[in-house]
Write a protein that holds these residues in place. Structure first.
Motif, PDB file in Angstrom:
ATOM      1  N   MET A  73       0.819  -1.198   0.000  1.00 44.56           N
ATOM      2  CA  MET A  73       0.000   0.000   0.000  1.00 44.56           C
ATOM      3  C   MET A  73       0.861   1.260   0.000  1.00 44.56           C
ATOM      4  O   MET A  73       0.554   2.232  -0.675  1.00 44.56           O
ATOM      5  CB  MET A  73      -0.917   0.024   1.213  1.00 44.56           C
ATOM      6  N   GLU A  74       1.960   1.251   0.717  1.00 47.66           N
ATOM      7  CA  GLU A  74       2.809   2.438   0.758  1.00 47.66           C
ATOM      8  C   GLU A  74       3.414   2.716  -0.617  1.00 47.66           C
ATOM      9  O   GLU A  74       3.474   3.866  -1.051  1.00 47.66           O
ATOM     10  CB  GLU A  74       3.905   2.309   1.809  1.00 47.66           C
ATOM     11  N   ARG A  95      -7.686  -8.593   0.522  1.00 46.70           N
ATOM     12  CA  ARG A  95      -8.824  -8.002  -0.185  1.00 46.70           C
ATOM     13  C   ARG A  95      -9.358  -6.753   0.498  1.00 46.70           C
ATOM     14  O   ARG A  95     -10.045  -5.944  -0.100  1.00 46.70           O
ATOM     15  CB  ARG A  95      -9.942  -9.018  -0.380  1.00 46.70           C
ATOM     16  N   TYR A  96      -9.012  -6.570   1.763  1.00 45.71           N
ATOM     17  CA  TYR A  96      -9.500  -5.414   2.505  1.00 45.71           C
ATOM     18  C   TYR A  96      -8.885  -4.095   2.033  1.00 45.71           C
ATOM     19  O   TYR A  96      -9.364  -3.031   2.384  1.00 45.71           O
ATOM     20  CB  TYR A  96      -9.278  -5.604   4.006  1.00 45.71           C
ATOM     21  N   PHE A  97      -7.833  -4.168   1.222  1.00 48.44           N
ATOM     22  CA  PHE A  97      -7.230  -2.953   0.678  1.00 48.44           C
ATOM     23  C   PHE A  97      -7.935  -2.477  -0.590  1.00 48.44           C
ATOM     24  O   PHE A  97      -7.542  -1.474  -1.184  1.00 48.44           O
ATOM     25  CB  PHE A  97      -5.744  -3.142   0.403  1.00 48.44           C
ATOM     26  N   ARG A 103      -9.927   4.431  -3.742  1.00 50.12           N
ATOM     27  CA  ARG A 103      -9.734   5.836  -3.377  1.00 50.12           C
ATOM     28  C   ARG A 103      -8.454   6.425  -3.950  1.00 50.12           C
ATOM     29  O   ARG A 103      -8.358   7.623  -4.168  1.00 50.12           O
ATOM     30  CB  ARG A 103      -9.769   5.983  -1.870  1.00 50.12           C
ATOM     31  N   LEU A 104      -7.450   5.589  -4.176  1.00 51.91           N
ATOM     32  CA  LEU A 104      -6.194   6.056  -4.764  1.00 51.91           C
ATOM     33  C   LEU A 104      -6.248   6.065  -6.290  1.00 51.91           C
ATOM     34  O   LEU A 104      -5.279   6.427  -6.932  1.00 51.91           O
ATOM     35  CB  LEU A 104      -5.031   5.188  -4.289  1.00 51.91           C
ATOM     36  N   HIS A 105      -7.365   5.625  -6.844  1.00 57.36           N
ATOM     37  CA  HIS A 105      -7.594   5.619  -8.292  1.00 57.36           C
ATOM     38  C   HIS A 105      -6.560   4.791  -9.037  1.00 57.36           C
ATOM     39  O   HIS A 105      -6.107   5.175 -10.113  1.00 57.36           O
ATOM     40  CB  HIS A 105      -7.591   7.047  -8.848  1.00 57.36           C
ATOM     41  N   ILE A 106      -6.203   3.654  -8.479  1.00 50.61           N
ATOM     42  CA  ILE A 106      -5.250   2.813  -9.197  1.00 50.61           C
ATOM     43  C   ILE A 106      -5.946   2.168 -10.388  1.00 50.61           C
ATOM     44  O   ILE A 106      -7.173   2.072 -10.431  1.00 50.61           O
ATOM     45  CB  ILE A 106      -4.590   1.745  -8.294  1.00 50.61           C
ATOM     46  N   PHE A 107      -5.152   1.725 -11.341  1.00 50.24           N
ATOM     47  CA  PHE A 107      -5.703   1.171 -12.569  1.00 50.24           C
ATOM     48  C   PHE A 107      -6.351  -0.188 -12.337  1.00 50.24           C
ATOM     49  O   PHE A 107      -7.447  -0.458 -12.806  1.00 50.24           O
ATOM     50  CB  PHE A 107      -4.629   1.076 -13.644  1.00 50.24           C
ATOM     51  N   ASP A 108      -5.666  -1.081 -11.610  1.00 45.16           N
ATOM     52  CA  ASP A 108      -6.239  -2.405 -11.373  1.00 45.16           C
ATOM     53  C   ASP A 108      -5.764  -2.949 -10.035  1.00 45.16           C
ATOM     54  O   ASP A 108      -4.647  -2.682  -9.595  1.00 45.16           O
ATOM     55  CB  ASP A 108      -5.856  -3.369 -12.496  1.00 45.16           C
ATOM     56  N   PHE A 109      -6.633  -3.714  -9.395  1.00 50.34           N
ATOM     57  CA  PHE A 109      -6.392  -4.315  -8.096  1.00 50.34           C
ATOM     58  C   PHE A 109      -6.663  -5.809  -8.248  1.00 50.34           C
ATOM     59  O   PHE A 109      -7.796  -6.208  -8.522  1.00 50.34           O
ATOM     60  CB  PHE A 109      -7.340  -3.689  -7.067  1.00 50.34           C
ATOM     61  N   ILE A 110      -5.636  -6.623  -8.092  1.00 50.49           N
ATOM     62  CA  ILE A 110      -5.753  -8.068  -8.312  1.00 50.49           C
ATOM     63  C   ILE A 110      -5.499  -8.795  -6.996  1.00 50.49           C
ATOM     64  O   ILE A 110      -4.470  -8.602  -6.357  1.00 50.49           O
ATOM     65  CB  ILE A 110      -4.763  -8.551  -9.399  1.00 50.49           C
ATOM     66  N   ILE A 180      -1.015   1.391   9.962  1.00 50.99           N
ATOM     67  CA  ILE A 180      -1.345   2.040   8.690  1.00 50.99           C
ATOM     68  C   ILE A 180      -2.606   1.408   8.108  1.00 50.99           C
ATOM     69  O   ILE A 180      -3.530   2.102   7.695  1.00 50.99           O
ATOM     70  CB  ILE A 180      -0.181   1.932   7.690  1.00 50.99           C
ATOM     71  N   ARG A 181      -2.645   0.080   8.062  1.00 46.70           N
ATOM     72  CA  ARG A 181      -3.813  -0.597   7.512  1.00 46.70           C
ATOM     73  C   ARG A 181      -5.066  -0.234   8.297  1.00 46.70           C
ATOM     74  O   ARG A 181      -6.101   0.101   7.720  1.00 46.70           O
ATOM     75  CB  ARG A 181      -3.621  -2.110   7.515  1.00 46.70           C
ATOM     76  N   ASP A 182      -4.968  -0.263   9.603  1.00 47.39           N
ATOM     77  CA  ASP A 182      -6.124   0.059  10.433  1.00 47.39           C
ATOM     78  C   ASP A 182      -6.595   1.484  10.202  1.00 47.39           C
ATOM     79  O   ASP A 182      -7.787   1.769  10.173  1.00 47.39           O
ATOM     80  CB  ASP A 182      -5.819  -0.161  11.911  1.00 47.39           C
TER      81      ASP A 182
END
Length: 190
Positions: A73-74, A95-97, A103-110, A180-182
């Motif tokens: 995530m960082e 999957r919780y990320f 929110r960070l507008h990334i292109f794809d999350f796998i 950070i995750r929390d």
């Protein structure tokens, strides 16, 4: 129909692709490199250095972050903040990320388990120009960037000025990543 600028970007991408891959697994890096070259024959694929610093010397067309948890995530946070035109593909087992990724507008999350066909889908979307306007442009000063920087600044500083940000690893790092995750998953940020 995409604006003229998007056609220019796609034409440039079809000619060449400059990609960066962050992964600790040699086999995964080989697979990502092979797929990039198969989808974009003139692709230049570089392996990101994972030495406790974030090396961010230049902008890439695509960055693949094959890292789990808050460490991944960082990397995603920082790339979206500094290089907004870079398309980020984040591969993780958590999957919780997904909310952070949106929110960070990334292109794809796998999500793992990772499948080669799923990664190819991402690259085909890039090739076809299936990129939303909101997936471009830096995500600066959002609550997510501020939170990521705020929490991590307590742990590290960058005095080098060389485009790298020291990360804390070893004993105690899990606690920092968990905080950070929390923070990102708390009701205040959703």
């Amino acid at each position: 129909m995409a604006p003229d600028g998007a056609f220019f970007m796609m034409d440039r991408r079809l000619v060449s692709m400059d990609a960066l891959v962050y992964t600790r697994d040699d086999r995964q890096y080989g697979m990502f490199s092979r797929i990039f070259v198969e989808e974009f024959p003139k692709a230049a694929v570089t392996r990101g250095i994972l030495d406790g610093h974030m090396h961010m010397e230049k902008e890439y067309d695509v960055v693949v972050v094959d890292m789990d948890g808050a460490e991944g995530m960082e990397f995603v946070c920082k790339y979206r903040e500094v290089y907004g035109d870079t398309l980020v593909v984040w591969i993780t087992d958590d999957r919780y990320f997904a909310g952070v990724a949106i929110r960070l507008h990334i292109f794809d999350f796998i999500i793992r388990p990772f499948e080669e066909a799923r990664f190819r889908e991402s690259l085909k979307r890039i090739k076809d120009g299936d990129i939303e306007a909101w997936q471009r442009g830096a995500v600066k000063n959002s609550i997510y960037q501020i939170g990521c920087i705020h929490v991590m600044d307590r742990v590290r500083t960058d005095g080098s000025g060389q485009g790298k940000i020291p990360l804390r690893t070893g004993k105690g790092a899990v606690t920092i990543w968990t905080k950070i995750r929390d923070y990102f998953l708390s009701e205040n940020t959703l």
